[in-house]
Design a protein around this motif. Sequence first.
Motif, PDB file in Angstrom:
ATOM      1  N   THR A  76       3.085  -6.287   9.247  1.00 57.91           N
ATOM      2  CA  THR A  76       3.550  -5.912   9.323  1.00 57.91           C
ATOM      3  C   THR A  76       5.509  -5.967  10.466  1.00 57.91           C
ATOM      4  OG1 THR A  76       3.231  -4.099  11.248  1.00 57.91           O
ATOM      5  CG2 THR A  76       1.899  -3.750   9.109  1.00 57.91           C
ATOM      6  N   VAL A  77       5.117  -6.656  10.362  1.00 57.23           N
ATOM      7  CA  VAL A  77       6.192  -6.995  11.365  1.00 57.23           C
ATOM      8  C   VAL A  77       6.625  -8.890  11.553  1.00 57.23           C
ATOM      9  CG1 VAL A  77       7.555  -7.205  14.083  1.00 57.23           C
ATOM     10  CG2 VAL A  77       6.200  -5.157  13.034  1.00 57.23           C
ATOM     11  N   GLY A  78       7.862  -9.223  11.390  1.00 61.18           N
ATOM     12  CA  GLY A  78       8.017 -10.693  11.605  1.00 61.18           C
ATOM     13  C   GLY A  78       8.875 -11.488   9.878  1.00 61.18           C
ATOM     14  N   VAL A  79       8.555 -12.912  10.817  1.00 63.37           N
ATOM     15  CA  VAL A  79       9.560 -13.444   9.476  1.00 63.37           C
ATOM     16  C   VAL A  79       8.499 -14.011   8.327  1.00 63.37           C
ATOM     17  CG1 VAL A  79      11.786 -14.652   9.331  1.00 63.37           C
ATOM     18  CG2 VAL A  79      12.090 -13.424  11.340  1.00 63.37           C
ATOM     19  N   PHE A  80       9.322 -14.215   7.399  1.00 63.93           N
ATOM     20  CA  PHE A  80       8.518 -14.580   6.034  1.00 63.93           C
ATOM     21  C   PHE A  80       9.351 -14.592   4.936  1.00 63.93           C
ATOM     22  CE2 PHE A  80       5.870 -11.811   8.289  1.00 63.93           C
ATOM     23  CZ  PHE A  80       4.611 -12.363   8.629  1.00 63.93           C
ATOM     24  N   PHE A  99       1.058  -0.862  -0.152  1.00 63.30           N
ATOM     25  CA  PHE A  99      -0.106   0.192  -0.579  1.00 63.30           C
ATOM     26  C   PHE A  99       0.999   0.961  -0.528  1.00 63.30           C
ATOM     27  CE2 PHE A  99      -3.186  -3.309   2.085  1.00 63.30           C
ATOM     28  CZ  PHE A  99      -3.833  -3.334   0.867  1.00 63.30           C
ATOM     29  N   ASP A 100       0.710   1.722  -1.192  1.00 66.76           N
ATOM     30  CA  ASP A 100       2.216   2.838  -0.975  1.00 66.76           C
ATOM     31  C   ASP A 100       3.040   2.709  -0.653  1.00 66.76           C
ATOM     32  OD1 ASP A 100       2.475   5.387  -1.840  1.00 66.76           O
ATOM     33  OD2 ASP A 100       1.920   6.747  -0.692  1.00 66.76           O
ATOM     34  N   ARG A 101       3.801   2.796   0.354  1.00 71.15           N
ATOM     35  CA  ARG A 101       5.018   2.738   0.681  1.00 71.15           C
ATOM     36  C   ARG A 101       4.936   1.337   2.138  1.00 71.15           C
ATOM     37  NH1 ARG A 101       8.776   2.178  -3.206  1.00 71.15           N
ATOM     38  NH2 ARG A 101       8.812   3.775  -4.173  1.00 71.15           N
ATOM     39  N   LEU A 102       3.788   1.308   2.547  1.00 70.28           N
ATOM     40  CA  LEU A 102       3.734  -0.375   3.121  1.00 70.28           C
ATOM     41  C   LEU A 102       3.500  -1.175   2.843  1.00 70.28           C
ATOM     42  CD1 LEU A 102       2.654  -1.000   6.385  1.00 70.28           C
ATOM     43  CD2 LEU A 102       0.938   0.017   6.100  1.00 70.28           C
ATOM     44  N   PHE A 103       4.662  -2.112   3.490  1.00 70.72           N
ATOM     45  CA  PHE A 103       5.069  -3.447   2.724  1.00 70.72           C
ATOM     46  C   PHE A 103       4.257  -4.355   3.777  1.00 70.72           C
ATOM     47  CE2 PHE A 103       6.867  -7.627   1.996  1.00 70.72           C
ATOM     48  CZ  PHE A 103       5.691  -7.946   0.881  1.00 70.72           C
ATOM     49  N   ALA A 155      18.050 -14.832   6.269  1.00 73.43           N
ATOM     50  CA  ALA A 155      18.736 -16.650   5.362  1.00 73.43           C
ATOM     51  C   ALA A 155      19.122 -16.284   4.015  1.00 73.43           C
ATOM     52  CB  ALA A 155      18.210 -17.548   5.777  1.00 73.43           C
ATOM     53  N   ALA A 156      20.369 -16.563   3.337  1.00 73.67           N
ATOM     54  CA  ALA A 156      20.673 -16.883   1.562  1.00 73.67           C
ATOM     55  C   ALA A 156      19.709 -17.544   1.804  1.00 73.67           C
ATOM     56  CB  ALA A 156      22.514 -17.552   2.317  1.00 73.67           C
ATOM     57  N   ALA A 157      19.854 -17.514   0.050  1.00 73.66           N
ATOM     58  CA  ALA A 157      18.620 -17.636  -0.342  1.00 73.66           C
ATOM     59  C   ALA A 157      19.621 -17.838  -2.406  1.00 73.66           C
ATOM     60  CB  ALA A 157      17.826 -17.544  -0.812  1.00 73.66           C
ATOM     61  N   GLY A 158      20.162 -19.088  -2.421  1.00 71.16           N
ATOM     62  CA  GLY A 158      21.012 -19.002  -4.110  1.00 71.16           C
ATOM     63  C   GLY A 158      20.310 -18.680  -5.149  1.00 71.16           C
ATOM     64  N   SER A 159      20.345 -18.830  -6.107  1.00 71.61           N
ATOM     65  CA  SER A 159      19.961 -18.031  -7.431  1.00 71.61           C
ATOM     66  C   SER A 159      18.905 -19.463  -8.160  1.00 71.61           C
ATOM     67  CB  SER A 159      20.817 -17.422  -8.728  1.00 71.61           C
ATOM     68  OG  SER A 159      21.965 -19.450  -8.572  1.00 71.61           O
ATOM     69  N   GLY A 160      18.958 -21.135  -6.979  1.00 72.31           N
ATOM     70  CA  GLY A 160      17.810 -22.101  -8.333  1.00 72.31           C
ATOM     71  C   GLY A 160      16.258 -21.740  -6.789  1.00 72.31           C
ATOM     72  N   VAL A 161      16.466 -21.331  -5.760  1.00 72.86           N
ATOM     73  CA  VAL A 161      15.545 -20.802  -4.854  1.00 72.86           C
ATOM     74  C   VAL A 161      14.615 -20.010  -5.129  1.00 72.86           C
ATOM     75  CG1 VAL A 161      15.106 -21.147  -1.931  1.00 72.86           C
ATOM     76  CG2 VAL A 161      17.525 -22.129  -3.009  1.00 72.86           C
ATOM     77  N   ALA A 162      13.286 -20.630  -4.691  1.00 73.82           N
ATOM     78  CA  ALA A 162      11.962 -19.289  -5.284  1.00 73.82           C
ATOM     79  C   ALA A 162      11.956 -18.717  -4.453  1.00 73.82           C
ATOM     80  CB  ALA A 162      11.070 -20.813  -5.416  1.00 73.82           C
ATOM     81  N   THR A 163      11.996 -19.321  -2.623  1.00 74.68           N
ATOM     82  CA  THR A 163      11.633 -18.172  -1.557  1.00 74.68           C
ATOM     83  C   THR A 163      12.895 -17.873  -1.821  1.00 74.68           C
ATOM     84  OG1 THR A 163      11.601 -19.674  -0.109  1.00 74.68           O
ATOM     85  CG2 THR A 163       9.625 -19.087  -2.149  1.00 74.68           C
ATOM     86  N   ALA A 164      12.847 -16.038  -0.917  1.00 72.87           N
ATOM     87  CA  ALA A 164      13.026 -15.367   0.305  1.00 72.87           C
ATOM     88  C   ALA A 164      13.273 -15.019   1.460  1.00 72.87           C
ATOM     89  CB  ALA A 164      14.240 -14.215   0.080  1.00 72.87           C
ATOM     90  N   ARG A 165      14.094 -15.630   2.201  1.00 73.76           N
ATOM     91  CA  ARG A 165      13.490 -15.200   3.790  1.00 73.76           C
ATOM     92  C   ARG A 165      13.894 -14.361   3.888  1.00 73.76           C
ATOM     93  NH1 ARG A 165      14.048 -20.772   7.829  1.00 73.76           N
ATOM     94  NH2 ARG A 165      12.452 -20.809   5.711  1.00 73.76           N
ATOM     95  N   LEU A 166      12.788 -13.479   4.917  1.00 77.22           N
ATOM     96  CA  LEU A 166      13.230 -12.117   5.527  1.00 77.22           C
ATOM     97  C   LEU A 166      12.082 -11.509   6.141  1.00 77.22           C
ATOM     98  CD1 LEU A 166      11.227  -9.277   3.549  1.00 77.22           C
ATOM     99  CD2 LEU A 166      10.859 -11.180   2.505  1.00 77.22           C
ATOM    100  N   ARG A 167      12.955 -10.254   7.475  1.00 79.84           N
ATOM    101  CA  ARG A 167      12.161  -9.907   8.124  1.00 79.84           C
ATOM    102  C   ARG A 167      12.034  -8.558   7.800  1.00 79.84           C
ATOM    103  NH1 ARG A 167      13.088  -5.656  11.707  1.00 79.84           N
ATOM    104  NH2 ARG A 167      12.165  -6.452  14.274  1.00 79.84           N
ATOM    105  N   LEU A 168      10.243  -7.873   8.298  1.00 83.94           N
ATOM    106  CA  LEU A 168      10.089  -6.991   7.320  1.00 83.94           C
ATOM    107  C   LEU A 168      10.619  -5.685   7.974  1.00 83.94           C
ATOM    108  CD1 LEU A 168       6.104  -8.354   6.867  1.00 83.94           C
ATOM    109  CD2 LEU A 168       7.862  -8.282   5.412  1.00 83.94           C
ATOM    110  N   VAL A 169      10.852  -4.964   7.596  1.00 85.04           N
ATOM    111  CA  VAL A 169      11.319  -3.756   7.667  1.00 85.04           C
ATOM    112  C   VAL A 169       9.745  -1.697   7.805  1.00 85.04           C
ATOM    113  CG1 VAL A 169      13.219  -4.416   8.321  1.00 85.04           C
ATOM    114  CG2 VAL A 169      12.799  -3.053   6.233  1.00 85.04           C
ATOM    115  N   ILE A 170       9.995  -1.929   8.663  1.00 92.24           N
ATOM    116  CA  ILE A 170       8.551  -0.358   8.217  1.00 92.24           C
ATOM    117  C   ILE A 170      10.090   0.783   8.007  1.00 92.24           C
ATOM    118  CG2 ILE A 170       7.166   1.425   9.201  1.00 92.24           C
ATOM    119  CD1 ILE A 170       5.941  -1.257   9.920  1.00 92.24           C
TER     120      ILE A 170
END
Length: 111
Positions: free
Chosen positions: A49-53, A28-32, A96-111
């Motif tokens: 809006t907070v957490g690891v996904f 939403f605009d700049r809110l992810f 977490a690191a993810a290689g180029s063949g990996v379909a997902t990225a694990r990220l901590r959301l930031v605002i």
Amino acid sequence: MKNYVQAGNVITATAPAGGVSSGDGILFDRLFGVASTDAAEGEDFELATVGVFDLPKAAGAVTFGAPLYWDDGAKLITTVASTTSGDNAVAGIAVAAAGSGVATARLRLVI
């Protein structure tokens, strides 16, 4: 505090055109955030809006600690901050690191 409303870890939002499914990255605009529930267009839903996904990512490797962005057109996490068509929204930091063949990225959301 008299003006405190909530922690803001999860907020109520209105589903955009096409609706949302639980687990979708939503901008939403700049809110992810990440949809916590399913909702049809125009319905209220809960947006985390907070957490690891784990979210779908664009091609290419991701390194631990790298800044990650949301490409709203492709609906993918990317390491690219901007393209010729515009800026991608800040989404989070890779936990977490993810290689180029990996379909997902694990990220901590930031605002």
